[in-house]
Motif scaffolding. Structure first.
Motif, PDB file in Angstrom:
ATOM      1  N   ALA A  22      -1.598   0.314  -7.894  1.00  0.00           N
ATOM      2  CA  ALA A  22      -1.489   1.766  -8.080  1.00  0.00           C
ATOM      3  C   ALA A  22      -0.168   2.299  -7.524  1.00  0.00           C
ATOM      4  O   ALA A  22       0.453   3.178  -8.124  1.00  0.00           O
ATOM      5  CB  ALA A  22      -2.667   2.474  -7.423  1.00  0.00           C
ATOM      6  N   GLY A  23       0.286   1.759  -6.407  1.00  0.00           N
ATOM      7  CA  GLY A  23       1.522   2.217  -5.787  1.00  0.00           C
ATOM      8  C   GLY A  23       2.777   1.603  -6.371  1.00  0.00           C
ATOM      9  O   GLY A  23       3.886   1.970  -5.976  1.00  0.00           O
ATOM     10  N   SER A  24       2.640   0.678  -7.309  1.00  0.00           N
ATOM     11  CA  SER A  24       3.804  -0.042  -7.826  1.00  0.00           C
ATOM     12  C   SER A  24       4.470   0.629  -9.022  1.00  0.00           C
ATOM     13  O   SER A  24       5.574   0.258  -9.400  1.00  0.00           O
ATOM     14  CB  SER A  24       3.409  -1.474  -8.214  1.00  0.00           C
ATOM     15  N   TRP A  25       3.821   1.610  -9.624  1.00  0.00           N
ATOM     16  CA  TRP A  25       4.367   2.235 -10.840  1.00  0.00           C
ATOM     17  C   TRP A  25       5.469   3.214 -10.496  1.00  0.00           C
ATOM     18  O   TRP A  25       5.337   4.016  -9.577  1.00  0.00           O
ATOM     19  CB  TRP A  25       3.263   2.947 -11.612  1.00  0.00           C
ATOM     20  N   ASP A  26       6.562   3.156 -11.261  1.00  0.00           N
ATOM     21  CA  ASP A  26       7.642   4.109 -11.059  1.00  0.00           C
ATOM     22  C   ASP A  26       7.484   5.285 -12.026  1.00  0.00           C
ATOM     23  O   ASP A  26       6.503   5.358 -12.778  1.00  0.00           O
ATOM     24  CB  ASP A  26       9.022   3.435 -11.192  1.00  0.00           C
ATOM     25  N   SER A  27       8.442   6.189 -12.014  1.00  0.00           N
ATOM     26  CA  SER A  27       8.347   7.401 -12.834  1.00  0.00           C
ATOM     27  C   SER A  27       8.445   7.126 -14.332  1.00  0.00           C
ATOM     28  O   SER A  27       8.118   7.992 -15.145  1.00  0.00           O
ATOM     29  CB  SER A  27       9.430   8.394 -12.425  1.00  0.00           C
ATOM     30  N   PHE A  50       0.887  -1.156   0.000  1.00  0.00           N
ATOM     31  CA  PHE A  50       0.000   0.000   0.000  1.00  0.00           C
ATOM     32  C   PHE A  50       0.928   1.209   0.000  1.00  0.00           C
ATOM     33  O   PHE A  50       2.002   1.131   0.596  1.00  0.00           O
ATOM     34  CB  PHE A  50      -0.872  -0.022   1.265  1.00  0.00           C
ATOM     35  N   PRO A  51       0.577   2.296  -0.632  1.00  0.00           N
ATOM     36  CA  PRO A  51       1.483   3.443  -0.597  1.00  0.00           C
ATOM     37  C   PRO A  51       1.907   3.778   0.837  1.00  0.00           C
ATOM     38  O   PRO A  51       1.075   3.991   1.709  1.00  0.00           O
ATOM     39  CB  PRO A  51       0.668   4.563  -1.232  1.00  0.00           C
ATOM     40  N   THR A  70      -3.685  -6.227  -4.537  1.00  0.00           N
ATOM     41  CA  THR A  70      -4.809  -5.309  -4.373  1.00  0.00           C
ATOM     42  C   THR A  70      -4.684  -4.171  -5.396  1.00  0.00           C
ATOM     43  O   THR A  70      -3.607  -3.927  -5.942  1.00  0.00           O
ATOM     44  CB  THR A  70      -4.837  -4.694  -2.960  1.00  0.00           C
ATOM     45  N   ALA A  71      -5.782  -3.470  -5.602  1.00  0.00           N
ATOM     46  CA  ALA A  71      -5.757  -2.310  -6.493  1.00  0.00           C
ATOM     47  C   ALA A  71      -4.789  -1.258  -5.965  1.00  0.00           C
ATOM     48  O   ALA A  71      -4.064  -0.619  -6.743  1.00  0.00           O
ATOM     49  CB  ALA A  71      -7.155  -1.729  -6.646  1.00  0.00           C
ATOM     50  N   GLU A  72      -4.719  -1.090  -4.641  1.00  0.00           N
ATOM     51  CA  GLU A  72      -3.804  -0.125  -4.034  1.00  0.00           C
ATOM     52  C   GLU A  72      -2.349  -0.526  -4.272  1.00  0.00           C
ATOM     53  O   GLU A  72      -1.495   0.325  -4.535  1.00  0.00           O
ATOM     54  CB  GLU A  72      -4.071   0.003  -2.534  1.00  0.00           C
TER      55      GLU A  72
END
Length: 100
Positions: A51-56, A30-31, A46-48
């Motif tokens: 969502a928190g796994s993407w880098d720049s 989770f973020p 999880t969706a969270e």
């Protein structure tokens, strides 16, 4: 050529399991929250988490799930795989172990 803001399709979706074959991989669940995985750990995606796994650069560690050759190329070993923990993996670990 794909748009650079376009996110790759991941091999896992919310509700899928990932298990760990090696210890030491840091997992963001989770973020702002996560843990250092050990052999035999498993996590439900999880969706969270996604969502928190993407880098720049619009890449996610989850892109490597199910791709042993990509993990070998990047890390020199396979840290994780898709699915529940198989019996032969849990036999290598002190499983189930208690988290503090």
């Amino acid at each position: 050529m794909a748009d650079s803001t376009e996110l790759p399709v991941l091999p896992v979706q919310p509700g899928d399991y990932i298990h760990f074959l090696e210890s030491g991989y840091t997992v963001q669940t989770f973020p702002g929250a996560g843990f250092v995985a050990e052999v035999g750990d498993e996590v439900v995606v999880t969706a969270e988490m996604i969502a928190g796994s993407w880098d720049s650069e619009n890449h996610s560690w989850l892109e490597l799930a199910g791709d042993e050759s990509a993990q070998l190329a990047r890390f020199g070993k396979v840290h994780f795989a898709i699915g529940r923990v198989p019996a032969d993996v849990t036999a290598r670990a002190d499983f189930p172990r208690k988290r503090k």
